[in-house]
Structure formats: C-alpha cells, structure tokens
Design a protein around this motif. Sequence first.
Motif, PDB file in Angstrom:
ATOM      1  N   ASN A 136      14.881  56.454 -74.257  1.00 42.37           N
ATOM      2  CA  ASN A 136      15.221  57.940 -73.669  1.00 42.37           C
ATOM      3  C   ASN A 136      16.506  58.051 -73.352  1.00 42.37           C
ATOM      4  O   ASN A 136      17.413  57.132 -73.124  1.00 42.37           O
ATOM      5  CB  ASN A 136      14.482  57.671 -72.286  1.00 42.37           C
ATOM      6  CG  ASN A 136      13.000  57.851 -72.313  1.00 42.37           C
ATOM      7  OD1 ASN A 136      12.219  58.327 -73.612  1.00 42.37           O
ATOM      8  ND2 ASN A 136      12.074  57.485 -71.351  1.00 42.37           N
ATOM      9  N   LEU A 143       3.199  63.574 -74.857  1.00 40.64           N
ATOM     10  CA  LEU A 143       3.601  62.685 -73.853  1.00 40.64           C
ATOM     11  C   LEU A 143       2.596  61.263 -74.113  1.00 40.64           C
ATOM     12  O   LEU A 143       1.678  61.468 -74.002  1.00 40.64           O
ATOM     13  CB  LEU A 143       3.593  63.063 -72.411  1.00 40.64           C
ATOM     14  CG  LEU A 143       4.321  64.248 -72.040  1.00 40.64           C
ATOM     15  CD1 LEU A 143       4.149  64.575 -70.292  1.00 40.64           C
ATOM     16  CD2 LEU A 143       6.053  63.836 -72.355  1.00 40.64           C
ATOM     17  N   ARG A 181      11.008  65.987 -71.203  1.00 43.57           N
ATOM     18  CA  ARG A 181      10.485  66.362 -70.041  1.00 43.57           C
ATOM     19  C   ARG A 181      11.376  66.728 -68.959  1.00 43.57           C
ATOM     20  O   ARG A 181      12.562  66.406 -69.076  1.00 43.57           O
ATOM     21  CB  ARG A 181       9.888  64.619 -69.380  1.00 43.57           C
ATOM     22  CG  ARG A 181       8.558  64.183 -69.960  1.00 43.57           C
ATOM     23  CD  ARG A 181       7.950  63.441 -68.901  1.00 43.57           C
ATOM     24  NE  ARG A 181       8.684  62.321 -68.101  1.00 43.57           N
ATOM     25  CZ  ARG A 181       8.367  61.749 -66.909  1.00 43.57           C
ATOM     26  NH1 ARG A 181       7.304  62.024 -66.718  1.00 43.57           N
ATOM     27  NH2 ARG A 181       9.337  61.026 -66.468  1.00 43.57           N
ATOM     28  N   TYR A 188       3.606  58.488 -69.286  1.00 41.74           N
ATOM     29  CA  TYR A 188       4.667  59.470 -68.762  1.00 41.74           C
ATOM     30  C   TYR A 188       4.092  60.876 -68.603  1.00 41.74           C
ATOM     31  O   TYR A 188       4.700  61.946 -67.971  1.00 41.74           O
ATOM     32  CB  TYR A 188       5.690  59.886 -69.866  1.00 41.74           C
ATOM     33  CG  TYR A 188       6.566  58.719 -70.072  1.00 41.74           C
ATOM     34  CD1 TYR A 188       7.956  58.941 -69.747  1.00 41.74           C
ATOM     35  CD2 TYR A 188       6.604  57.730 -70.955  1.00 41.74           C
ATOM     36  CE1 TYR A 188       8.915  58.077 -69.750  1.00 41.74           C
ATOM     37  CE2 TYR A 188       7.529  56.532 -71.162  1.00 41.74           C
ATOM     38  CZ  TYR A 188       8.742  56.766 -70.632  1.00 41.74           C
ATOM     39  OH  TYR A 188       9.586  56.154 -70.857  1.00 41.74           O
TER      40      TYR A 188
END
Length: 238
Positions: free
Chosen positions: A32, A103, A73, A107
Amino acid sequence: MDNNTDWALFGESWSDPAFRANPAIDEGDVINARADVQLDTRNQVGDPHRGWFINAYAERSGGVLGGDYRFKRYLLDLRRYQPMGTGTRLDLRLRGGTAKGDLPRQYVYRLGGLGSVRGYGFKAFAGDRSVLVNAQYWIDADSHWQDELPLDGLGLGVFFDAGAAWFAHDRSDPFTGFRDLALGVDTGPAWKRALGLAVGTADDGLRLGFARALDDDPGAIEPTSAGWSMTARISRAF
C-alpha cells in the motif's frame, strides 16, 4: 490465526470458549501507499471540550506498487466538540468510507458494537462502503450542578448512533449507494440506529454505557433479555 487462549474471567462458562474466533483474511501480499490530510483545532487531545478534528486519507494498493491485490480506499473522519453551557458539551462524529475495486476481507469496513453502533453485535455489519454518525451530550456533574451532588467526579451522558455498511454492486464507482442511503430508498443500504445512556467519570475517561437498538434486526441485537446491551470502556468514545 488460531486462538491460543480459551479462558477468561468473564466468559459465559468455565467450559465454553471465551473468545470469538479470529476473523478470516484473504491470503497474499498487500503493498500500500497512503496519504493523510489532517486538521486539528481541539483545545486538548486527550479530553477535548471544543474544536474540530478532521482526518481524510486515500490509500492505494497494487498497480505499480505490486502485490496480489489492486484496490483504492478512501475515508473521511469529521468530529466537532461543542460546549453547550457550564459543564456540558455536544460531541459529534461523521465518518464515511468507500473503495474502488475488490477489497480483501481484512480491509472491509465493519460496524456494530463498542466504538460504532452500540446495541448491536460487535462488527455485525460489513461492506466496502460505510457511514457512521455518533452524537453524544455529556454533562460534567460537578461543574454543571456546582458540587451539589453527593458524588464527586461524576459524568452523565445520552447518545445516539447510526450507521450503515454494504457491498456496492458497481465497485468501479466509489460513490455507489450513498445517494440511496441519503434518500432512504428501500432497495438501498439500510441504517442501523441505537440510543443509550452512559455514566462515568467527569472527563469521560471511564464509563459504562447502556444501549438499545432501534431497528428490528434480531440477528444483530446483543442477546439480553430486554434488548439492551452494556459496555464498559476506559477511554473516550471518540
């Protein structure tokens, strides 16, 4: 992960498992990158009585970053602490989360129980979209009634929680479902609401809360005889 402890002082019985199973995850590498923007005008962090707190973040996984999953997100957390008079204040929180792409289960946004929509089971609702609203009116009894009560350091409050979590049909559009929720469309995501009372220390650092779900959802309401649930915590709700 497997549970390694199956006993607790306040378990349902001496023989039954005391803890829920750890939630399942989707295996794989998640890489991420995340950016946060924050505004904080609270008069103090630990026990705010006035001011704003706003935090927004965007998170991206996959693509040029690599890994086994590709999604985005977004989350906005907006809070206001408003004095209402001597020894009283109104605390408000609005939090919304959404996503683009599929997702992994770890998450997904989850609502219900302590810290979100009290009166329902812990993390009873899940989705890749969520909205949470909390309102609390809190009274510092010593300051408000000028030490006329027999108990020192007492705090009293009333609160209202509302939230919704759902999985969007179109996961390429991060705004899917929010319009239906706002308009109350029958086929859209449904609000879950709860009302409750709290008693604790004047600074709201230690409290007992009593909440009752306002919606007909027997599968999510905690199993108490009258539909009420009790929670205890040693920190502010938000």
